[in-house]
Design a protein around this motif. Structure first.
Motif, PDB file in Angstrom:
ATOM      1  N   ARG A   1     -72.075  29.826 -22.088  1.00 20.00           N
ATOM      2  CA  ARG A   1     -72.252  28.453 -22.575  1.00 20.00           C
ATOM      3  C   ARG A   1     -73.720  28.230 -22.949  1.00 20.00           C
ATOM      4  NH1 ARG A   1     -67.485  26.512 -23.999  1.00 20.00           N
ATOM      5  NH2 ARG A   1     -67.570  28.713 -24.657  1.00 20.00           N
ATOM      6  N   GLU A   2     -73.964  27.368 -23.904  1.00 17.69           N
ATOM      7  CA  GLU A   2     -75.315  27.080 -24.349  1.00 17.69           C
ATOM      8  C   GLU A   2     -75.691  25.646 -24.002  1.00 17.69           C
ATOM      9  OE1 GLU A   2     -75.804  25.728 -28.561  1.00 17.69           O
ATOM     10  OE2 GLU A   2     -74.203  27.225 -28.873  1.00 17.69           O
ATOM     11  N   SER A   3     -76.926  25.267 -24.308  1.00 14.73           N
ATOM     12  CA  SER A   3     -77.406  23.951 -23.916  1.00 14.73           C
ATOM     13  C   SER A   3     -76.621  22.820 -24.572  1.00 14.73           C
ATOM     14  CB  SER A   3     -78.897  23.817 -24.253  1.00 14.73           C
ATOM     15  OG  SER A   3     -79.134  24.012 -25.633  1.00 14.73           O
ATOM     16  N   GLY A   4     -76.039  23.079 -25.736  1.00 18.10           N
ATOM     17  CA  GLY A   4     -75.233  22.058 -26.398  1.00 18.10           C
ATOM     18  C   GLY A   4     -73.991  21.673 -25.626  1.00 18.10           C
ATOM     19  N   HIS A   5     -73.557  22.536 -24.708  1.00 19.14           N
ATOM     20  CA  HIS A   5     -72.358  22.248 -23.921  1.00 19.14           C
ATOM     21  C   HIS A   5     -72.605  21.274 -22.777  1.00 19.14           C
ATOM     22  CE1 HIS A   5     -70.899  26.034 -25.888  1.00 19.14           C
ATOM     23  NE2 HIS A   5     -69.788  25.330 -25.929  1.00 19.14           N
ATOM     24  N   TRP A   6     -73.854  20.841 -22.579  1.00 26.02           N
ATOM     25  CA  TRP A   6     -74.103  19.809 -21.575  1.00 26.02           C
ATOM     26  C   TRP A   6     -73.506  18.474 -21.979  1.00 26.02           C
ATOM     27  CZ3 TRP A   6     -75.523  20.862 -16.826  1.00 26.02           C
ATOM     28  CH2 TRP A   6     -76.376  21.927 -16.540  1.00 26.02           C
ATOM     29  N   GLY A   7     -73.219  18.295 -23.266  1.00 24.86           N
ATOM     30  CA  GLY A   7     -72.651  17.029 -23.707  1.00 24.86           C
ATOM     31  C   GLY A   7     -73.637  15.882 -23.539  1.00 24.86           C
ATOM     32  N   ILE A   8     -73.146  14.744 -23.017  1.00 24.36           N
ATOM     33  CA  ILE A   8     -74.007  13.565 -22.875  1.00 24.36           C
ATOM     34  C   ILE A   8     -74.691  13.507 -21.512  1.00 24.36           C
ATOM     35  CG2 ILE A   8     -72.634  12.209 -24.508  1.00 24.36           C
ATOM     36  CD1 ILE A   8     -71.389  10.778 -22.109  1.00 24.36           C
ATOM     37  N   PHE A   9     -74.466  14.507 -20.682  1.00 25.30           N
ATOM     38  CA  PHE A   9     -75.078  14.495 -19.359  1.00 25.30           C
ATOM     39  C   PHE A   9     -76.596  14.367 -19.394  1.00 25.30           C
ATOM     40  CE2 PHE A   9     -77.128  17.318 -16.149  1.00 25.30           C
ATOM     41  CZ  PHE A   9     -77.078  16.428 -15.078  1.00 25.30           C
ATOM     42  N   PRO A  10     -77.315  15.097 -20.263  1.00 25.71           N
ATOM     43  CA  PRO A  10     -78.781  14.961 -20.262  1.00 25.71           C
ATOM     44  C   PRO A  10     -79.258  13.527 -20.496  1.00 25.71           C
ATOM     45  CG  PRO A  10     -78.138  16.922 -21.468  1.00 25.71           C
ATOM     46  CD  PRO A  10     -76.876  16.162 -21.193  1.00 25.71           C
ATOM     47  N   GLU A  11     -78.535  12.778 -21.323  1.00 21.28           N
ATOM     48  CA  GLU A  11     -78.928  11.389 -21.572  1.00 21.28           C
ATOM     49  C   GLU A  11     -78.815  10.567 -20.292  1.00 21.28           C
ATOM     50  OE1 GLU A  11     -76.683   9.833 -24.860  1.00 21.28           O
ATOM     51  OE2 GLU A  11     -76.715  11.780 -25.881  1.00 21.28           O
ATOM     52  N   HIS A  12     -77.726  10.752 -19.562  1.00 25.60           N
ATOM     53  CA  HIS A  12     -77.549  10.027 -18.300  1.00 25.60           C
ATOM     54  C   HIS A  12     -78.606  10.446 -17.281  1.00 25.60           C
ATOM     55  CE1 HIS A  12     -73.776   7.945 -19.155  1.00 25.60           C
ATOM     56  NE2 HIS A  12     -73.381   9.024 -19.794  1.00 25.60           N
ATOM     57  N   LEU A  13     -78.865  11.741 -17.201  1.00 26.17           N
ATOM     58  CA  LEU A  13     -79.841  12.229 -16.228  1.00 26.17           C
ATOM     59  C   LEU A  13     -81.237  11.697 -16.541  1.00 26.17           C
ATOM     60  CD1 LEU A  13     -80.570  14.003 -13.804  1.00 26.17           C
ATOM     61  CD2 LEU A  13     -80.876  15.918 -15.398  1.00 26.17           C
ATOM     62  N   LEU A  14     -81.632  11.754 -17.808  1.00 35.52           N
ATOM     63  CA  LEU A  14     -82.962  11.293 -18.186  1.00 35.52           C
ATOM     64  C   LEU A  14     -83.127   9.800 -17.897  1.00 35.52           C
ATOM     65  CD1 LEU A  14     -85.612  12.336 -19.386  1.00 35.52           C
ATOM     66  CD2 LEU A  14     -84.771  11.648 -21.636  1.00 35.52           C
ATOM     67  N   ARG A  15     -82.082   9.031 -18.157  1.00 34.54           N
ATOM     68  CA  ARG A  15     -82.140   7.594 -17.890  1.00 34.54           C
ATOM     69  C   ARG A  15     -82.363   7.335 -16.401  1.00 34.54           C
ATOM     70  NH1 ARG A  15     -77.462   6.457 -19.763  1.00 34.54           N
ATOM     71  NH2 ARG A  15     -78.226   6.342 -21.901  1.00 34.54           N
ATOM     72  N   GLU A  16     -81.646   8.057 -15.553  1.00 37.41           N
ATOM     73  CA  GLU A  16     -81.793   7.874 -14.105  1.00 37.41           C
ATOM     74  C   GLU A  16     -83.159   8.360 -13.621  1.00 37.41           C
ATOM     75  OE1 GLU A  16     -79.886   6.428 -11.956  1.00 37.41           O
ATOM     76  OE2 GLU A  16     -78.026   6.127 -13.074  1.00 37.41           O
ATOM     77  N   LEU A  17     -83.613   9.495 -14.148  1.00 41.53           N
ATOM     78  CA  LEU A  17     -84.893  10.044 -13.712  1.00 41.53           C
ATOM     79  C   LEU A  17     -86.044   9.110 -14.052  1.00 41.53           C
ATOM     80  CD1 LEU A  17     -84.545  13.822 -14.691  1.00 41.53           C
ATOM     81  CD2 LEU A  17     -84.548  12.863 -12.377  1.00 41.53           C
ATOM     82  N   ARG A  18     -85.971   8.486 -15.217  1.00 43.25           N
ATOM     83  CA  ARG A  18     -87.095   7.661 -15.652  1.00 43.25           C
ATOM     84  C   ARG A  18     -87.187   6.341 -14.889  1.00 43.25           C
ATOM     85  NH1 ARG A  18     -87.338   9.086 -22.122  1.00 43.25           N
ATOM     86  NH2 ARG A  18     -88.453  11.049 -21.819  1.00 43.25           N
ATOM     87  N   LEU A  19     -86.139   5.991 -14.153  1.00 39.91           N
ATOM     88  CA  LEU A  19     -86.249   4.849 -13.255  1.00 39.91           C
ATOM     89  C   LEU A  19     -87.152   5.193 -12.070  1.00 39.91           C
ATOM     90  CD1 LEU A  19     -82.526   3.645 -13.188  1.00 39.91           C
ATOM     91  CD2 LEU A  19     -84.445   2.630 -14.442  1.00 39.91           C
ATOM     92  N   LEU A  20     -87.230   6.493 -11.754  1.00 40.82           N
ATOM     93  CA  LEU A  20     -88.064   6.961 -10.636  1.00 40.82           C
ATOM     94  C   LEU A  20     -89.347   7.618 -11.113  1.00 40.82           C
ATOM     95  CD1 LEU A  20     -85.140   8.689  -8.686  1.00 40.82           C
ATOM     96  CD2 LEU A  20     -86.104   6.436  -8.207  1.00 40.82           C
ATOM     97  N   GLN A  21     -89.243   8.357 -12.217  1.00 41.73           N
ATOM     98  CA  GLN A  21     -90.373   9.104 -12.776  1.00 41.73           C
ATOM     99  C   GLN A  21     -90.464   8.763 -14.269  1.00 41.73           C
ATOM    100  OE1 GLN A  21     -88.920  13.082 -12.033  1.00 41.73           O
ATOM    101  NE2 GLN A  21     -89.469  13.043  -9.851  1.00 41.73           N
ATOM    102  N   PRO A  22     -91.139   7.668 -14.628  1.00 40.84           N
ATOM    103  CA  PRO A  22     -91.089   7.156 -16.008  1.00 40.84           C
ATOM    104  C   PRO A  22     -91.479   8.162 -17.085  1.00 40.84           C
ATOM    105  CG  PRO A  22     -92.051   5.526 -14.545  1.00 40.84           C
ATOM    106  CD  PRO A  22     -91.906   6.783 -13.732  1.00 40.84           C
ATOM    107  N   ALA A  23     -92.306   9.142 -16.756  1.00 40.60           N
ATOM    108  CA  ALA A  23     -92.763  10.109 -17.761  1.00 40.60           C
ATOM    109  C   ALA A  23     -91.913  11.371 -17.804  1.00 40.60           C
ATOM    110  CB  ALA A  23     -94.222  10.480 -17.500  1.00 40.60           C
ATOM    111  N   SER A  24     -90.788  11.377 -17.094  1.00 34.97           N
ATOM    112  CA  SER A  24     -89.960  12.592 -16.994  1.00 34.97           C
ATOM    113  C   SER A  24     -89.550  13.124 -18.360  1.00 34.97           C
ATOM    114  CB  SER A  24     -88.698  12.301 -16.182  1.00 34.97           C
ATOM    115  OG  SER A  24     -89.005  12.039 -14.842  1.00 34.97           O
ATOM    116  N   GLN A  25     -89.499  14.453 -18.456  1.00 31.17           N
ATOM    117  CA  GLN A  25     -88.992  15.138 -19.641  1.00 31.17           C
ATOM    118  C   GLN A  25     -87.897  16.103 -19.224  1.00 31.17           C
ATOM    119  OE1 GLN A  25     -91.870  16.857 -22.308  1.00 31.17           O
ATOM    120  NE2 GLN A  25     -93.455  15.385 -21.759  1.00 31.17           N
ATOM    121  N   LEU A  26     -86.981  16.342 -20.147  1.00 28.73           N
ATOM    122  CA  LEU A  26     -85.946  17.352 -19.943  1.00 28.73           C
ATOM    123  C   LEU A  26     -86.167  18.496 -20.917  1.00 28.73           C
ATOM    124  CD1 LEU A  26     -82.551  15.412 -19.604  1.00 28.73           C
ATOM    125  CD2 LEU A  26     -84.171  16.059 -17.817  1.00 28.73           C
TER     126      LEU A  26
END
Length: 289
Positions: A37-62
């Motif tokens: 599987r490749e990174s494209g198979h993550w689907g929309i999960f990265p968007e959800h993860l980044l949103r949650e992370l930035r509530l705790l770590q505003p400068a977070s990158q994926l």
């Protein structure tokens, strides 16, 4: 390779939030997918993860990193040892200018890569999240992985079925909550853009079978997420790892093997809650307790 403590220039498909004021180091989370599987198979999960992370770590990158032999790296020969996959991924991070340490999310084979990385290069991994891992020696009591289903998945990757039929069957083995029509067109398009190599699939499978994790917990703190309805890997493998390492375990009762695809919000919230709890308890980065 020792990572320095500067802010990384990450080639990130999800644009980082602009930093304001003085910044010590931008938190980077590296996502590693599983077998064939490749990174494209993550689907929309990265968007959800980044949103949650930035509530705790505003400068977070994926950084969604393809393993050698998959996705944008499909022309590379996939190593037949997990340790060599780790070294290839470390070189890719260096090429992209990523400096750390970094946090990681690894699913299935990506979980083995994360575990080996954290064990051999403890200064480079700040925290890890393992999703439905199947790691020897913890899995040996639980028919690692459930042999017929896992073999079936591997054979699908090696088959001459049409891309649509093959991806539909992969979905039926790895998901429980995701309607096929919701993702099948995207998965077929990924196959068209980055054709799956038979040789690299076999080499990744060999690396997965060969890998044996240490019973000693990694230096970096770990969170385990698993699916009770996983038909490829017995959830009790995660339970055994949790008990051996003293790592927290969160169990989803309905999702399949591809937990981030079946319930991306649940996974993202579980990661954020773990980080929040650690912060409330005063546990520093890289510390277990």
């Amino acid at each position: 390779m020792n990572f320095s403590a500067a802010a990384p220039a990450v080639a990130d498909p999800l644009r980082a939030a602009p930093a304001t004021g003085a910044v010590d180091r931008v938190p980077v989370w590296v996502l590693l997918r599983g077998l064939s599987r490749e990174s494209g198979h993550w689907g929309i999960f990265p968007e959800h993860l980044l949103r949650e992370l930035r509530l705790l770590q505003p400068a977070s990158q994926l950084l969604l990193l393809d393993l050698p032999g998959t996705g944008t790296l499909r022309r590379q020969a996939s190593p037949t040892q997990v340790s060599a996959i780790v070294d290839a991924c470390r070189a890719e991070l260096q090429r992209r200018g990523v400096v750390g340490p970094v946090s990681m999310v690894g699913m299935s084979l990506g979980g083995a890569v994360l575990t080996d990385w954290a064990n051999r290069y403890p200064d480079e991994v700040e925290a890890g999240v393992l999703i439905n891992p199947s790691l020897r020696p913890f899995s040996e009591l639980f028919r690692r992985p459930r042999p017929l289903n896992y073999l079936g998945l591997a054979l699908l990757s090696l088959s001459r079925f049409s891309a649509r039929l093959r991806e539909e069957r992969v979905l039926s083995l790895t998901t429980r909550l995701t309607p096929t029509q919701a993702v099948i067109d995207r998965w077929v398009e990924l196959q068209r853009q980055h054709p799956l190599g038979v040789r690299n699939t076999a080499r990744q499978l060999l690396a997965s079978v060969r890998y044996r994790a240490s019973r000693t917990r990694p230096a970096a703190p770990m969170l385990l997420l698993c699916s009770k309805a996983d038909s490829l890997v017995d959830w009790r493998c995660s339970q055994a790892i949790s008990r051996a390492w003293g790592a927290p375990l969160r169990l989803h009762t309905k999702a399949g093997h591809d937990l981030p695809l079946d319930d991306p919000q649940w996974v993202a919230r579980a990661v954020a809650e773990w980080l929040r709890d650690r912060s409330i308890q005063g546990v520093g980065p890289g510390e277990w307790h």
